[in-house]
Scaffold this active site. Structure first.
Site, PDB file in Angstrom:
ATOM      1  N   THR A   1      44.397  25.307 -19.029  1.00  0.00           N
ATOM      2  CA  THR A   1      44.181  26.760 -19.280  1.00  0.00           C
ATOM      3  C   THR A   1      42.352  26.588 -20.242  1.00  0.00           C
ATOM      4  O   THR A   1      41.932  27.769 -19.841  1.00  0.00           O
ATOM      5  CB  THR A   1      45.009  26.949 -20.746  1.00  0.00           C
ATOM      6  OG1 THR A   1      46.314  27.507 -20.845  1.00  0.00           O
ATOM      7  CG2 THR A   1      44.500  27.899 -21.711  1.00  0.00           C
TER       8      THR A   1
ATOM      9  N   GLN B   1      47.530  32.219 -17.029  1.00  0.00           N
ATOM     10  CA  GLN B   1      46.894  31.844 -18.763  1.00  0.00           C
ATOM     11  C   GLN B   1      45.059  31.783 -17.746  1.00  0.00           C
ATOM     12  O   GLN B   1      44.863  31.356 -16.664  1.00  0.00           O
ATOM     13  CB  GLN B   1      46.350  30.923 -19.115  1.00  0.00           C
ATOM     14  CG  GLN B   1      48.285  30.640 -20.172  1.00  0.00           C
ATOM     15  CD  GLN B   1      48.931  30.188 -18.955  1.00  0.00           C
ATOM     16  OE1 GLN B   1      48.583  29.771 -17.852  1.00  0.00           O
ATOM     17  NE2 GLN B   1      50.203  29.143 -19.703  1.00  0.00           N
TER      18      GLN B   1
ATOM     19  N   ASP C   1      45.992  34.660 -22.329  1.00  0.00           N
ATOM     20  CA  ASP C   1      45.238  34.222 -23.484  1.00  0.00           C
ATOM     21  C   ASP C   1      43.096  34.979 -23.446  1.00  0.00           C
ATOM     22  O   ASP C   1      42.518  33.767 -22.886  1.00  0.00           O
ATOM     23  CB  ASP C   1      44.957  32.426 -22.429  1.00  0.00           C
ATOM     24  CG  ASP C   1      46.343  32.293 -22.840  1.00  0.00           C
ATOM     25  OD1 ASP C   1      46.739  32.430 -23.451  1.00  0.00           O
ATOM     26  OD2 ASP C   1      46.632  30.668 -22.964  1.00  0.00           O
TER      27      ASP C   1
ATOM     28  N   ASP D   1      49.426  36.761 -26.204  1.00  0.00           N
ATOM     29  CA  ASP D   1      48.183  35.548 -27.172  1.00  0.00           C
ATOM     30  C   ASP D   1      46.547  35.827 -26.719  1.00  0.00           C
ATOM     31  O   ASP D   1      45.923  34.774 -26.648  1.00  0.00           O
ATOM     32  CB  ASP D   1      48.753  33.724 -26.684  1.00  0.00           C
ATOM     33  CG  ASP D   1      49.842  33.904 -27.034  1.00  0.00           C
ATOM     34  OD1 ASP D   1      50.755  34.692 -27.769  1.00  0.00           O
ATOM     35  OD2 ASP D   1      50.423  32.848 -26.092  1.00  0.00           O
TER      36      ASP D   1
ATOM     37  N   ARG E   1      52.253  35.509 -32.304  1.00  0.00           N
ATOM     38  CA  ARG E   1      53.159  34.445 -32.758  1.00  0.00           C
ATOM     39  C   ARG E   1      52.017  33.175 -32.798  1.00  0.00           C
ATOM     40  O   ARG E   1      50.958  32.785 -32.309  1.00  0.00           O
ATOM     41  CB  ARG E   1      53.881  33.840 -31.736  1.00  0.00           C
ATOM     42  CG  ARG E   1      53.209  34.116 -30.296  1.00  0.00           C
ATOM     43  CD  ARG E   1      54.288  34.377 -28.696  1.00  0.00           C
ATOM     44  NE  ARG E   1      53.416  33.843 -28.066  1.00  0.00           N
ATOM     45  CZ  ARG E   1      54.101  33.960 -26.512  1.00  0.00           C
ATOM     46  NH1 ARG E   1      55.563  33.478 -26.769  1.00  0.00           N
ATOM     47  NH2 ARG E   1      53.644  33.512 -25.180  1.00  0.00           N
TER      48      ARG E   1
END
Length: 368
Positions: free
Chosen positions: A121, A157, A180, A207, A269
Site C-alpha cells: 500500500t 490498494q 486508498d 477507505d 470503518r
C-alpha cells in the site's frame, strides 16, 4: 485498506444541492490562495512538458529546489512517481485550474515491483510528501490504476498521495483514485502530522481517506464512486489515530456526493493496524451536506474484535438527505463540538493556523 471490488468511475454531475457550507470547486481560478511565503524574492522553478521550463520532470524540479522555493508546474500530464522529501516548498499549478496539471502513476499494492515482491500500500503512492511545510495548490494528484485492467491483482490498494510531513497545506487540489486514494499519515505513532485540505476534491470507493494523521478537510467535496452494487459501494474513511494523539480526521463545511444508489455507502470503518493494536481511530463530520448514498448504519468494523462503537466516530449538525440521526450514527454534543474546530485540530504546540474560509460553492461533482 480492505477488500477489493470492481468499481466504475462516475462521469455524471448531479445538480448542486442547497447547502450553507462554504466549499470548493477545484476548477476556478478565483480562490483566495493561502499565503505560503512573505519573501517576494523566493526562487521560482518552472516545469513544462515541452522542455521550455527549467525542467520537464516534476521530480527533477523538486530535487533541485532550495528551501523556500516555488515549483510552478505548467499544464500537462506528468507520469511517474514523485517524492517530496525537502521541507519548506510550494508546488503550484501554473494555470490556477487543477484539471490542467495532473501528476499521476498507476501502481497498486499487489503489482510486482522491480527486484521482486509487490509494491504494498505505501509503495503504491503516486506522490509521497514527507517534508514539513510543503504547500500544494491548483494541482491534481492521481493514481490511475484500474481494477478491471488487472483482474489478476487481488490487492488493489492504489494511493494517489501519501503524506507524513507536518504543517502541510493543500489548496484547490484534486485527489483521484479508487481504493486508498489519500493516505493522510504520519512518520510514526509518536509523531503528529498536521494537514490542512481547503477547497479540495477527493474521490474513491474503499477507505479512500485513511491513516493516522491529524487532517482537516475544510470546504471540500468528498465523492464516493459507484462500484456497481445496489447495497455496498464502500467506505469513505479509515482513520487509525494513535492513542496519545488528541485529534484524528475532521471534515467541516464540506459536501459528500455520489452517484451510487441510496443507502449503499458507509461513512467509514476504524483501522486498527496489526502494527498498532492500541490505535484509537477518530473521525468527526460536522456542518456538512451529506448525500442520500449514506447508510443508516454509518460505521462498521474493519476487522473482528475492533467494534467501531468503542472509538470516536461521530457527526455534528450535518444537513442533506444522508444526514441521518440513528443509533448507529452517533452525534457529538454542541458543548463538545465547540472544541472541535479546524483551528483546534491544527494548532499543536506551535500555534500553527493556516485556516482560511473556503471561497467557493461545493457539491459540483468535479470528478473525472
Amino acid at each position: 485498506m480492505g477488500a477489493s471490488a470492481i468499481a466504475t468511475a462516475s462521469t455524471h454531475e448531479p445538480p448542486a444541492p442547497s447547502t450553507t457550507a462554504a466549499t470548493a470547486t477545484g476548477t476556478s481560478t478565483a480562490s483566495e490562495a493561502i499565503p505560503v511565503s512573505d519573501d517576494d524574492t523566493a526562487d521560482v522553478i518552472t516545469v513544462e512538458t515541452d522542455g521550455s521550463g527549467d525542467f520537464s520532470s516534476v521530480q527533477e524540479a523538486v530535487d533541485a529546489a532550495p528551501a523556500g522555493a516555488t515549483v510552478r508546474i505548467g499544464p500537462g500530464v506528468y507520469r511517474g512517481p514523485v517524492v517530496v522529501a525537502a521541507s519548506d516548498l510550494t508546488l503550484v499549478g501554473a494555470t490556477g485550474d487543477p484539471r490542467d496539471v495532473v501528476i499521476t502513476d498507476d501502481r497498486a499494492s499487489g503489482l510486482p515491483k522491480p527486484g521482486g515482491g509487490t509494491w504494498g500500500t505505501s509503495g503504491s503512492a503516486s506522490v509521497v510528501i514527507s517534508g514539513d511545510d510543503v504547500h500544494s495548490r491548483d494541482l491534481t494528484f492521481e493514481n490511475s490504476f484500474l481494477r478491471e485492467e488487472h483482474p489478476e491483482v487481488t490487492s488493489t490498494q492504489a494511493v494517489a498521495v501519501r503524506t507524513t510531513g507536518d504543517r502541510l497545506v493543500f489548496d484547490n487540489v484534486r485527489f483521484l483514485g479508487h481504493q486508498d486514494t489519500l493516505y493522510a499519515n504520519s512518520p510514526n505513532t509518536e509523531t503528529t502530522s498536521r494537514q490542512y485540505y481547503r477547497n479540495c476534491y477527493v474521490e474513491g470507493d474503499v477507505d479512500f481517506v485513511f491513516g493516522r494523521g491529524t487532517a482537516v478537510f475544510h470546504g471540500c467535496e468528498i465523492r464516493s464512486l459507484d462500484r456497481g452494487s445496489d447495497s455496498d459501494n464502500g467506505y469513505v474513511t479509515a482513520p487509525s489515530t494513535p492513542p496519545e494523539q488528541e485529534f484524528g480526521f475532521l471534515f467541516t463545511e464540506s459536501c459528500f456526493t455520489s452517484d451510487a444508489p441510496p443507502e449503499s455507502v458507509y461513512l467509514g470503518r476504524p483501522w486498527v493496524p496489526s502494527s498498532d493494536l492500541d490505535a484509537r481511530p477518530q473521525a468527526l463530520i460536522r456542518d456538512s451536506w451529506m448525500g442520500r448514498h449514506f447508510k443508516e448504519q454509518g460505521w462498521i468494523e474493519m476487522s473482528s474484535g475492533h467494534d467501531w462503537r468503542q472509538f470516536q466516530l461521530r457527526e455534528f449538525a450535518n444537513k442533506g438527505p444522508g444526514a441521518l440521526n440513528t443509533p448507529d450514527r452517533p452525534q457529538m454534543s454542541a458543548e463538545e463540538a465547540a472544541g472541535h474546530t479546524a483551528e483546534a485540530y491544527l494548532a499543536g504546540s506551535d500555534g500553527w493556523n493556516p485556516v482560511r474560509e473556503p471561497a467557493r460553492p461545493v457539491c459540483t461533482a468535479r470528478g473525472r
